[in-house]
Design a protein around this motif. Sequence first.
Motif, PDB file in Angstrom:
ATOM      1  N   LEU A   1       4.981 -11.720  -2.069  1.00  0.00           N
ATOM      2  CA  LEU A   1       4.725 -10.621  -1.262  1.00  0.00           C
ATOM      3  C   LEU A   1       3.809 -10.478  -0.701  1.00  0.00           C
ATOM      4  O   LEU A   1       2.966  -9.561  -0.009  1.00  0.00           O
ATOM      5  CB  LEU A   1       5.450  -9.053  -1.834  1.00  0.00           C
ATOM      6  CG  LEU A   1       6.632  -8.894  -2.792  1.00  0.00           C
ATOM      7  CD1 LEU A   1       6.871  -7.944  -3.347  1.00  0.00           C
ATOM      8  CD2 LEU A   1       7.802  -8.817  -0.900  1.00  0.00           C
TER       9      LEU A   1
ATOM     10  N   TRP B   1      12.565   4.173  -2.587  1.00  0.00           N
ATOM     11  CA  TRP B   1      12.190   3.143  -1.999  1.00  0.00           C
ATOM     12  C   TRP B   1      12.538   2.003  -1.147  1.00  0.00           C
ATOM     13  O   TRP B   1      13.744   1.447  -1.806  1.00  0.00           O
ATOM     14  CB  TRP B   1      11.895   2.330  -3.847  1.00  0.00           C
ATOM     15  CG  TRP B   1      11.230   2.674  -4.363  1.00  0.00           C
ATOM     16  CD1 TRP B   1      11.494   3.273  -5.760  1.00  0.00           C
ATOM     17  CD2 TRP B   1       9.619   2.537  -5.169  1.00  0.00           C
ATOM     18  NE1 TRP B   1      10.395   3.743  -6.306  1.00  0.00           N
ATOM     19  CE2 TRP B   1       9.077   3.223  -6.418  1.00  0.00           C
ATOM     20  CE3 TRP B   1       9.089   1.890  -4.622  1.00  0.00           C
ATOM     21  CZ2 TRP B   1       7.792   3.476  -7.031  1.00  0.00           C
ATOM     22  CZ3 TRP B   1       7.359   2.240  -4.983  1.00  0.00           C
ATOM     23  CH2 TRP B   1       7.039   3.573  -6.395  1.00  0.00           C
ATOM     24  N   ARG B   2      11.999   2.423  -0.382  1.00  0.00           N
ATOM     25  CA  ARG B   2      12.571   1.915   1.383  1.00  0.00           C
ATOM     26  C   ARG B   2      12.325   0.493   1.625  1.00  0.00           C
ATOM     27  O   ARG B   2      12.783  -0.482   2.416  1.00  0.00           O
ATOM     28  CB  ARG B   2      12.715   2.366   2.396  1.00  0.00           C
ATOM     29  CG  ARG B   2      13.606   3.850   2.328  1.00  0.00           C
ATOM     30  CD  ARG B   2      12.734   4.372   4.033  1.00  0.00           C
ATOM     31  NE  ARG B   2      14.146   6.159   3.119  1.00  0.00           N
ATOM     32  CZ  ARG B   2      12.943   7.021   3.109  1.00  0.00           C
ATOM     33  NH1 ARG B   2      12.221   7.182   2.309  1.00  0.00           N
ATOM     34  NH2 ARG B   2      13.957   8.135   2.636  1.00  0.00           N
ATOM     35  N   LYS B   3      11.075  -0.251   0.882  1.00  0.00           N
ATOM     36  CA  LYS B   3      10.152  -0.995   1.177  1.00  0.00           C
ATOM     37  C   LYS B   3       9.738  -1.873   0.142  1.00  0.00           C
ATOM     38  O   LYS B   3       9.968  -1.354  -1.175  1.00  0.00           O
ATOM     39  CB  LYS B   3       9.395  -1.430   1.983  1.00  0.00           C
ATOM     40  CG  LYS B   3       9.528  -0.562   3.644  1.00  0.00           C
ATOM     41  CD  LYS B   3       8.065  -0.258   4.261  1.00  0.00           C
ATOM     42  CE  LYS B   3       8.098   0.790   5.566  1.00  0.00           C
ATOM     43  NZ  LYS B   3       7.026   1.075   6.568  1.00  0.00           N
ATOM     44  N   PRO B   4       9.685  -2.963   0.063  1.00  0.00           N
ATOM     45  CA  PRO B   4      10.006  -3.289  -1.536  1.00  0.00           C
ATOM     46  C   PRO B   4       8.091  -3.327  -1.628  1.00  0.00           C
ATOM     47  O   PRO B   4       7.288  -2.739  -1.024  1.00  0.00           O
ATOM     48  CB  PRO B   4       9.608  -5.272  -0.861  1.00  0.00           C
ATOM     49  CG  PRO B   4       8.939  -4.973   0.224  1.00  0.00           C
ATOM     50  CD  PRO B   4       9.900  -4.125   0.663  1.00  0.00           C
ATOM     51  N   SER B   5       7.798  -3.262  -3.622  1.00  0.00           N
ATOM     52  CA  SER B   5       6.440  -3.350  -3.976  1.00  0.00           C
ATOM     53  C   SER B   5       6.441  -4.118  -4.873  1.00  0.00           C
ATOM     54  O   SER B   5       7.053  -4.186  -5.830  1.00  0.00           O
ATOM     55  CB  SER B   5       6.468  -1.527  -4.058  1.00  0.00           C
ATOM     56  OG  SER B   5       5.412  -1.668  -4.782  1.00  0.00           O
TER      57      SER B   5
ATOM     58  N   ASN C   1       2.576  -2.172   7.019  1.00  0.00           N
ATOM     59  CA  ASN C   1       3.179  -1.186   6.605  1.00  0.00           C
ATOM     60  C   ASN C   1       5.163  -1.746   6.556  1.00  0.00           C
ATOM     61  O   ASN C   1       6.018  -1.778   6.578  1.00  0.00           O
ATOM     62  CB  ASN C   1       4.024  -0.244   7.906  1.00  0.00           C
ATOM     63  CG  ASN C   1       4.575   0.759   8.029  1.00  0.00           C
ATOM     64  OD1 ASN C   1       4.285   1.379   6.828  1.00  0.00           O
ATOM     65  ND2 ASN C   1       5.331   1.783   8.723  1.00  0.00           N
ATOM     66  N   ARG C   2       4.953  -3.044   5.912  1.00  0.00           N
ATOM     67  CA  ARG C   2       6.161  -3.703   5.680  1.00  0.00           C
ATOM     68  C   ARG C   2       6.235  -3.843   4.194  1.00  0.00           C
ATOM     69  O   ARG C   2       7.259  -3.823   3.408  1.00  0.00           O
ATOM     70  CB  ARG C   2       6.154  -5.422   5.372  1.00  0.00           C
ATOM     71  CG  ARG C   2       6.105  -5.716   6.974  1.00  0.00           C
ATOM     72  CD  ARG C   2       6.212  -7.684   7.187  1.00  0.00           C
ATOM     73  NE  ARG C   2       4.286  -8.256   6.465  1.00  0.00           N
ATOM     74  CZ  ARG C   2       4.765  -8.765   5.514  1.00  0.00           C
ATOM     75  NH1 ARG C   2       6.014  -9.080   4.741  1.00  0.00           N
ATOM     76  NH2 ARG C   2       3.910  -9.650   5.139  1.00  0.00           N
ATOM     77  N   ASN C   3       5.236  -3.025   3.230  1.00  0.00           N
ATOM     78  CA  ASN C   3       5.181  -2.578   1.777  1.00  0.00           C
ATOM     79  C   ASN C   3       4.979  -1.730   1.844  1.00  0.00           C
ATOM     80  O   ASN C   3       4.252  -1.390   2.075  1.00  0.00           O
ATOM     81  CB  ASN C   3       4.677  -3.365   1.040  1.00  0.00           C
ATOM     82  CG  ASN C   3       4.918  -4.944   1.344  1.00  0.00           C
ATOM     83  OD1 ASN C   3       6.451  -5.700   1.280  1.00  0.00           O
ATOM     84  ND2 ASN C   3       4.113  -5.934   1.376  1.00  0.00           N
ATOM     85  N   ASP C   4       5.942  -1.072   0.210  1.00  0.00           N
ATOM     86  CA  ASP C   4       5.270   0.601  -0.238  1.00  0.00           C
ATOM     87  C   ASP C   4       4.250   0.296  -1.126  1.00  0.00           C
ATOM     88  O   ASP C   4       4.256  -0.474  -2.463  1.00  0.00           O
ATOM     89  CB  ASP C   4       6.422   0.873  -1.264  1.00  0.00           C
ATOM     90  CG  ASP C   4       6.688   2.874  -1.373  1.00  0.00           C
ATOM     91  OD1 ASP C   4       5.558   2.891  -1.719  1.00  0.00           O
ATOM     92  OD2 ASP C   4       7.271   2.745  -0.915  1.00  0.00           O
TER      93      ASP C   4
END
Length: 646
Positions: A48, A30-34, A362-365
């Motif tokens: 978010l 998980w490279r980005k916040p979700s 594309n900032r969040n997963d």
Amino acid sequence: MSLMSATPHQPTVTEREARQVAEAAREQDWRKPSFAKELFLGRFRLDLIHPHPMPADEDAQRGEEFLAKLRDFCETEIDSARIEREARIPDETVNGLKELGALGMKIDTKYGGLGLTQVYYNKALALVGSANPALGALLSAHQSIGVPQPLKLFGTQEQKDTYLPRCARTDISAFLLTEPDVGSDPARLATTAVPDGDDYVLDGVKLWTTNGVVADLLVVMARVPKSEGHKGGITAFVVEAGSEGITVENRNAFMGLRGLENGVTRFHQVRVPAANRIGPEGAGLKIALTTLNTGRLSLPAMCVGAGKWCLKIAREWSAAREQWGKPVAFHEAVGAKISFIAATTFALEAVVDLSSQMADENRNDIRIEAALAKLYGSEMGCLMADELVQIRGGRGFETAESLAARGERAVPAEQILRDLRINRIFEGSTEIMHLLIAREAVDAHLSVAGDLIDPDKSLSDKAKAGANAGVFYAKWLPKLVAGQGQIPGAYGEFRREVDLSPHLRYVERGARKLARSTFYAMSRWQGRMETKQGFLGRIVDIGAELFAMSAACVRAELLRKEGDHGREAYQLADAFCRQSRIRVEELFGRLWSNTDDLDRKVVEGVLSGTYAWLEEGVIDPSGEGPWIADATPGAAKRENVHRPIR
């Protein structure tokens, strides 16, 4: 009863091996916040998703200009009744969409596409799907899971240069994974791709190939045998649909989506250049799942379109139809259905637009958000269509053609119910979506404590996992005790003439309760947790409702700030949240008070024949034949019904 129909198919892999294949295919990091992942962990990260992300002005302008052209085409060139009557989309309609650029909505302009964002791509699908759902399915299957998206994410530059211009304007593509005896369990994939010099030789049979009957290009998943110089595994290929050895053996027919060009495709000694392989050997399932992260958003987008149409018909009909001295809309039993359709359509559009805009930024997963949107949209879409049929009464059950024949408005209410039903099955059935989302939702727990319940791990591994779990839970569990949801004035920016702040406080409290329930279940069942599918399904459904409530409130505030029906949006968001909270409370109650154990016993009795007497007194009109068709590789014995559209 024949021996073939009486003997169950024997799996070629064990349940554990199948799980290992599925686990290896998912994105591990998980490279980005979700937002949704945090929600399942008991953390309500409103920051978010609020303020609601917005498209760039030039993206919005490009999208609106195309939507205007597409709307004109849908209104003047699409004859939905003809598609339903003939069970086929006319070639001139498909060619018209090609000329409009609709095949390349998501393809970059440098390859001849329109370069639309996910937001406007979804709006376009909702528009086309409302004109005729089979057309929406054709465009979605081509762009969301067909050749364009896998190449965009994993293709070489040479592959993009070769195929994307074709996909943007002229060539229809299809995605081929499912086989007669392989559905949600791809570990048993039987189609092979054997290396031979600079080629691979494909053999096997693919089932339910949406667009496959008319496709020019195919994405094919096949198993490469492990050998010297070849890692092997399930691998993705771009294949020319007209290649020697490919036969479309049947055009399938369904209860709905009657214009769908869906078939059975056989591969016999089909040579595919190694240059057509997408990604490395063994990466096929990972490519498929990654593609679906955003690809799944197209289906709920079309459910939004269906909801809007259901609302329009419900409003017009219930105002015109009178019973007992007043329009049926003002009878509470009917009014409640109309309220449900209106509120749910608002929330579902909020979920799809929010998820789509996050995909664009594309900032969040968004893998969980997209999966939740697909799950929630397909379930709620069917419910809304069913309520419309009920509101229409006998006319809802009557076909549009029959209504017109006797002089009434040709409203295809029964058709929309039939067309939407498949959404709960394809691109991941509701049951599979529950398991997929649940696996992602508990990923943080498995990351720190997974070795504790893994029977293959050594005692030292378990001891290390126990220590790590102790540290994680010592920090995490205390945060589930109290939060913003218990502060009366929290989320005050959502307090207007209609106050939405109590709903957001409810979501925050609900998220913590959901996380506590998940932790308790893992502690109780440990390694057996994965078998508790009823429990996991309810956990996911609660998360879906909490996500939908969050999205609805954020969208209402966005519309208020923009001065675009803000007051009405707040009213709809409030109505939805109140309806949703009732469902959530029921789901929380059913986490621990249910018939899951009893159901398992009943199933054992049904399969053992204990209740066979209950089946007496009826006639089975089913035809003869095996439950699952023979898919033995070999040359085709049937006529090729492949028909590219030119």
